[in-house]
Design a protein around this motif. Sequence first.
Motif, PDB file in Angstrom:
ATOM      1  N   GLY A 188       0.928  -1.234   0.177  1.00  0.00           N
ATOM      2  CA  GLY A 188      -0.139   0.080   0.126  1.00  0.00           C
ATOM      3  C   GLY A 188       0.766   1.499  -0.015  1.00  0.00           C
ATOM      4  N   ARG A 189       0.251   2.514  -0.087  1.00  0.00           N
ATOM      5  CA  ARG A 189       0.882   3.651  -0.134  1.00  0.00           C
ATOM      6  C   ARG A 189       0.181   4.754   0.741  1.00  0.00           C
ATOM      7  NH1 ARG A 189       1.706   0.543  -4.046  1.00  0.00           N
ATOM      8  NH2 ARG A 189      -0.578   0.385  -4.320  1.00  0.00           N
ATOM      9  N   HIS A 190       0.856   5.665   1.008  1.00  0.00           N
ATOM     10  CA  HIS A 190       0.276   6.812   1.738  1.00  0.00           C
ATOM     11  C   HIS A 190       0.459   8.188   1.411  1.00  0.00           C
ATOM     12  CE1 HIS A 190       4.308   5.981   3.364  1.00  0.00           C
ATOM     13  NE2 HIS A 190       4.391   7.474   3.872  1.00  0.00           N
ATOM     14  N   LEU A 191       0.049   9.537   1.775  1.00  0.00           N
ATOM     15  CA  LEU A 191       0.501  10.284   1.293  1.00  0.00           C
ATOM     16  C   LEU A 191       1.731  11.135   1.924  1.00  0.00           C
ATOM     17  CD1 LEU A 191      -0.390  13.418  -0.115  1.00  0.00           C
ATOM     18  CD2 LEU A 191      -1.638  13.896   1.800  1.00  0.00           C
ATOM     19  N   ALA A 192       2.397  11.519   1.206  1.00  0.00           N
ATOM     20  CA  ALA A 192       3.881  12.351   1.637  1.00  0.00           C
ATOM     21  C   ALA A 192       3.725  13.560   0.874  1.00  0.00           C
ATOM     22  CB  ALA A 192       5.033  11.407   1.596  1.00  0.00           C
ATOM     23  N   TYR A 193       4.411  14.780   1.665  1.00  0.00           N
ATOM     24  CA  TYR A 193       4.626  15.995   0.880  1.00  0.00           C
ATOM     25  C   TYR A 193       5.580  16.730   1.505  1.00  0.00           C
ATOM     26  CZ  TYR A 193       1.260  17.344   4.412  1.00  0.00           C
ATOM     27  OH  TYR A 193       0.599  17.661   5.628  1.00  0.00           O
ATOM     28  N   SER A 194       6.329  17.647   0.532  1.00  0.00           N
ATOM     29  CA  SER A 194       7.326  18.369   1.107  1.00  0.00           C
ATOM     30  C   SER A 194       7.548  19.715   0.434  1.00  0.00           C
ATOM     31  CB  SER A 194       8.630  17.584   0.959  1.00  0.00           C
ATOM     32  OG  SER A 194       8.921  17.293  -0.347  1.00  0.00           O
TER      33      SER A 194
END
Length: 269
Positions: A188-194
């Motif tokens: 699975g995947r998840h949200l990451a932001y920078s």
Amino acid sequence: MARTMMAAAGVMAILAATPVCAEDDEPRFCPTRPSIGGSSCTTEPGRVHVEVSTLDWQRDDQPDQREDRIVTADILTRVGVGKNTELQLDWVGYGRDRTRDKADGSIDTVTGTGDLTFAIRQHLAGQKGKAFSAGVQAYVTAPTGRYPVGAGTWSTGVIIPVQYDLTEKLAVALTGEADAAANQSGMGRHLAYSEITGLRYKFTEKVTATAELSLERDNEPDQHDTMALAALSAAWRPTKVMQLDVLAVAGLNHASPGLRLVTGGALLF
């Protein structure tokens, strides 16, 4: 590992021996490295950028464990396919991850190749002589490597770099990124932001230095973290188509890896 490092050094030596452009040529030579931020500059059609990390070491010292990761032969190939468009292929040739449990002293070591990343970069605004430039880059990573050297599952994301030249020597850059990042479980995947903010200073036509600050939010299902990093890098171009560089990154909070050091370079064909 020694064989891999020797192979990477050999590749750089062979590429460096390739005849360079004539002195009156002005190739568009714009390596993304060693900055941790992105770039809107694309490779000219029919030309190829090759960027190599000969050594990438990172230490993450947490209360319960210490992790050391070494990557060599991280090779990024950028191919110009249009006036403002390039395709990219990035592959990690070798990685070694060593984790020591501070409670019982046990050590777990994983070695192997890393993941394969495909990307497309589009230059949206700006040209030579203009102060403002912007672009967009989309990527997808295939899980060809073993976790934790590789992510363990597919991931994808979008990078938006913007730069403004304050003077002929000083420029400010902003890079925003949003990812469907791989979960540590490998499923699975998840949200990451920078967001990365940088200042680049050109000492001469051959020597530049960049200072950057990065904030990243990682919404891993089991643990949400906000990481803060400071980076300092320098690049030297002995010729118009060759660059040697170094990068140092320091973690600014407990959620961030403590230290990262990278050496490498780039060549244009």
